[in-house]
Write an enzyme that holds these catalytic residues in place. Structure first.
Site, PDB file in Angstrom:
ATOM      1  N   SER A  75       0.825  -1.215   0.000  1.00  0.00           N
ATOM      2  CA  SER A  75       0.000   0.000   0.000  1.00  0.00           C
ATOM      3  C   SER A  75       0.854   1.258   0.000  1.00  0.00           C
ATOM      4  O   SER A  75       0.607   2.188  -0.782  1.00  0.00           O
ATOM      5  CB  SER A  75      -0.962  -0.003   1.189  1.00  0.00           C
ATOM      6  OG  SER A  75      -0.281  -0.137   2.418  1.00  0.00           O
ATOM      7  N   HIS A  86      -1.829  -8.750   2.053  1.00  0.00           N
ATOM      8  CA  HIS A  86      -1.504  -7.467   2.706  1.00  0.00           C
ATOM      9  C   HIS A  86      -2.609  -7.157   3.715  1.00  0.00           C
ATOM     10  O   HIS A  86      -2.850  -7.937   4.627  1.00  0.00           O
ATOM     11  CB  HIS A  86      -1.367  -6.387   1.628  1.00  0.00           C
ATOM     12  CG  HIS A  86      -0.773  -5.097   2.114  1.00  0.00           C
ATOM     13  ND1 HIS A  86       0.010  -4.995   3.244  1.00  0.00           N
ATOM     14  CD2 HIS A  86      -0.846  -3.827   1.618  1.00  0.00           C
ATOM     15  CE1 HIS A  86       0.393  -3.740   3.416  1.00  0.00           C
ATOM     16  NE2 HIS A  86      -0.126  -3.008   2.445  1.00  0.00           N
ATOM     17  N   HIS A 116       6.119 -12.443   8.565  1.00  0.00           N
ATOM     18  CA  HIS A 116       6.237 -11.091   8.030  1.00  0.00           C
ATOM     19  C   HIS A 116       7.469 -11.038   7.133  1.00  0.00           C
ATOM     20  O   HIS A 116       8.467 -11.713   7.386  1.00  0.00           O
ATOM     21  CB  HIS A 116       6.378 -10.066   9.158  1.00  0.00           C
ATOM     22  CG  HIS A 116       6.170  -8.654   8.719  1.00  0.00           C
ATOM     23  ND1 HIS A 116       7.193  -7.901   8.186  1.00  0.00           N
ATOM     24  CD2 HIS A 116       5.062  -7.865   8.695  1.00  0.00           C
ATOM     25  CE1 HIS A 116       6.717  -6.703   7.875  1.00  0.00           C
ATOM     26  NE2 HIS A 116       5.435  -6.654   8.173  1.00  0.00           N
ATOM     27  N   ARG A 132       3.343  -4.300  17.375  1.00  0.00           N
ATOM     28  CA  ARG A 132       1.950  -3.877  17.243  1.00  0.00           C
ATOM     29  C   ARG A 132       1.000  -4.953  17.791  1.00  0.00           C
ATOM     30  O   ARG A 132      -0.037  -4.640  18.383  1.00  0.00           O
ATOM     31  CB  ARG A 132       1.622  -3.562  15.780  1.00  0.00           C
ATOM     32  CG  ARG A 132       2.471  -2.440  15.185  1.00  0.00           C
ATOM     33  CD  ARG A 132       2.231  -2.303  13.683  1.00  0.00           C
ATOM     34  NE  ARG A 132       2.582  -3.525  12.968  1.00  0.00           N
ATOM     35  CZ  ARG A 132       2.337  -3.748  11.678  1.00  0.00           C
ATOM     36  NH1 ARG A 132       1.725  -2.821  10.952  1.00  0.00           N
ATOM     37  NH2 ARG A 132       2.695  -4.877  11.102  1.00  0.00           N
ATOM     38  N   ASP A 141      -1.999  -8.333  12.379  1.00  0.00           N
ATOM     39  CA  ASP A 141      -3.306  -8.834  11.966  1.00  0.00           C
ATOM     40  C   ASP A 141      -3.810  -9.969  12.860  1.00  0.00           C
ATOM     41  O   ASP A 141      -5.018 -10.233  12.904  1.00  0.00           O
ATOM     42  CB  ASP A 141      -3.250  -9.341  10.519  1.00  0.00           C
ATOM     43  CG  ASP A 141      -2.903  -8.244   9.533  1.00  0.00           C
ATOM     44  OD1 ASP A 141      -3.423  -7.129   9.700  1.00  0.00           O
ATOM     45  OD2 ASP A 141      -2.107  -8.499   8.613  1.00  0.00           O
TER      46      ASP A 141
END
Length: 436
Positions: A243, A273, A320, A329, A375
């Protein structure tokens, strides 16, 4: 016209930063950054440093750093809403744009600036309404962003004629307007798709995150705090992810920020993604259903994970391209869950998956990073507060990702970076050169 003190402060930074870059290139421009291999060319240019992206950098061991600050440092140093514990995304955007930590007054000015810009033209809603209600929320989101392009200041300025050194000015205007309007567009899509078109007007008295939550229909102080955390930690992840790279690439052609951001959102909508956050919760719910409901044992989870891998599928939310440890995160979200919902059945399941999956992935010998990414956790937090429509989760991600990518795009134009045009080759040419 309202004087934009934030814009004037940014203007003061451009000339000295440009001088720093030009002096650096003049002195060290011939230095080599490294070598790359044929394998890297075939593997999506993994690890090849080829972009300037000023706002953040992803460290394989420490995770994302926003202008040098880690996630824990951001949580500590950025201003918070009175009585709150989570950083305000207005403050993160200020840091990314200005390269300096904001105080409470700077964050208040940023929030007020966005409130003044937040009016969405009626035709944008008409464009969204022209799509089937069952259209994926990201399809609706991209259509809404593209419809906003009628308001582009850069498009108007370029058509009228504008000096290259001033490109950043209308890009700044577009970026600020886009950020201000995205929550309204996103909330409209949510209410249209899942709440029978029962729309909720914005409340300008609220901060950016709380107002977004309010328009979605979640007037819960804890959910406000979750949105502040969510929008902050998803905002940026250096420049090579799909992105961010798409936005920078399209923007480098002097496409305006609306077109560039729409391109980035098309990339974010891919399951490799941003769409992964909906795929994680779908996978978890499917597993729970297949295993009979309740909280599965570690052994049952392990068998289901092995079955997923045997079928040639990935375990979503783990691994990742850059990180080589648990995503900070993810840990920030886990800490939030431990404080607000430690006994939630879904959180207990997510925690148990965290204990089981890395060892299985590592044992395959094929996975460089078996640890969970951002995620793997976000969906559980949203579901706890009632936002259970996981097809919408990537839209939330998109609203957040505007903060980092738009700050970076403003800097791209301020620095006068050229159109991005890497060279390419063919397999035959490489084989002729090396396979002798």
């Amino acid at each position: 016209m309202i004087t934009d003190k934030l814009k004037e402060h940014f203007r003061s930074k451009i000339e000295p930063y440009n001088k720093k870059v030009k002096d650096f290139v003049a002195q060290y421009g011939d230095q080599k950054l490294g070598e790359y291999t044929i394998a890297q060319v075939y593997q999506g240019m993994r690890g090849i440093t080829g972009l300037i992206y000023e706002t953040s950098k992803l460290d394989p061991e420490e995770g994302i750093r926003f202008r040098g600050y880690s996630i824990p440092e951001i949580q500590e140093k950025l201003p918070k809403y009175p009585g709150g514990k989570q950083p305000l995304p207005e403050g993160l955007f200020y840091l990314l744009l200005m390269d300096e930590l904001p105080d409470d007054d700077a964050v208040r000015r940023m929030s007020n600036n966005w409130v003044r810009r937040a009016q969405v033209p009626p035709h944008v809603f008409k464009v969204i309404d022209s799509l089937p209600q069952h259209a994926h929320p990201m399809t609706q989101f991209i259509a809404g962003i593209t419809a906003l392009r009628t308001e582009s200041e850069f498009q108007k300025a370029y058509r009228q004629g504008i000096s290259k050194k001033d490109y950043w000015d209308p890009v700044y205007e577009d970026a600020m307007n886009l950020i201000a309007r995205l929550p309204r567009v996103a909330a409209y899509i949510y209410r249209r798709t899942y709440r029978n078109g029962d729309h909720i007007e914005p409340d300008p008295r609220l901060d950016y995150s709380a107002n977004f939550a309010h328009m979605l229909g979640f007037d819960n102080p804890e959910f406000y705090e979750l949105m502040r955390l969510y929008l902050t930690i998803h905002a940026d992840h250096e420049g090579g992810n799909v992105s961010a790279h798409a936005i920078r690439l399209v923007g480098s052609a002097l496409s305006d920020p609306y077109l560039a951001f729409a391109a980035g959102m098309a990339g974010l909508a891919g399951p490799l993604h941003g769409l992964a956050n909906q795929e994680v919760i779908r996978w978890v719910l499917d597993m729970k259903k297949e295993l009979g409901g309740g909280l599965p044992s570690k052994e049952e989870i392990a068998e289901y994970v092995k079955k997923t891998l045997t079928e040639g599928k990935v375990v979503p939310g783990f691994g990742h391209a850059v990180l080589r440890k648990t995503d900070p995160r993810y840990m920030a979200q886990r800490e939030f869950a431990l404080e607000y919902m430690p006994h939630d059945p879904m959180f207990l399941l997510i925690s148990r998956i965290y204990e089981v999956v890395p060892e299985i992935l590592e044992a395959t010998g094929k996975v460089k990073n078996p640890w969970p990414n951002v995620d793997a956790h976000s969906g559980q937090l949203l579901m706890y507060y009632g936002l259970v429509e996981y097809d919408f989760y990537t839209v939330l991600f998109g609203v957040s990702r505007a903060l980092g990518t738009m700050a970076s795009l403003i800097w791209d134009r301020a620095l006068g970076l050229p159109i991005e045009r890497p060279g390419s080759t063919t397999t035959d040419i490489l084989m002729q050169k090396f396979a002798k």
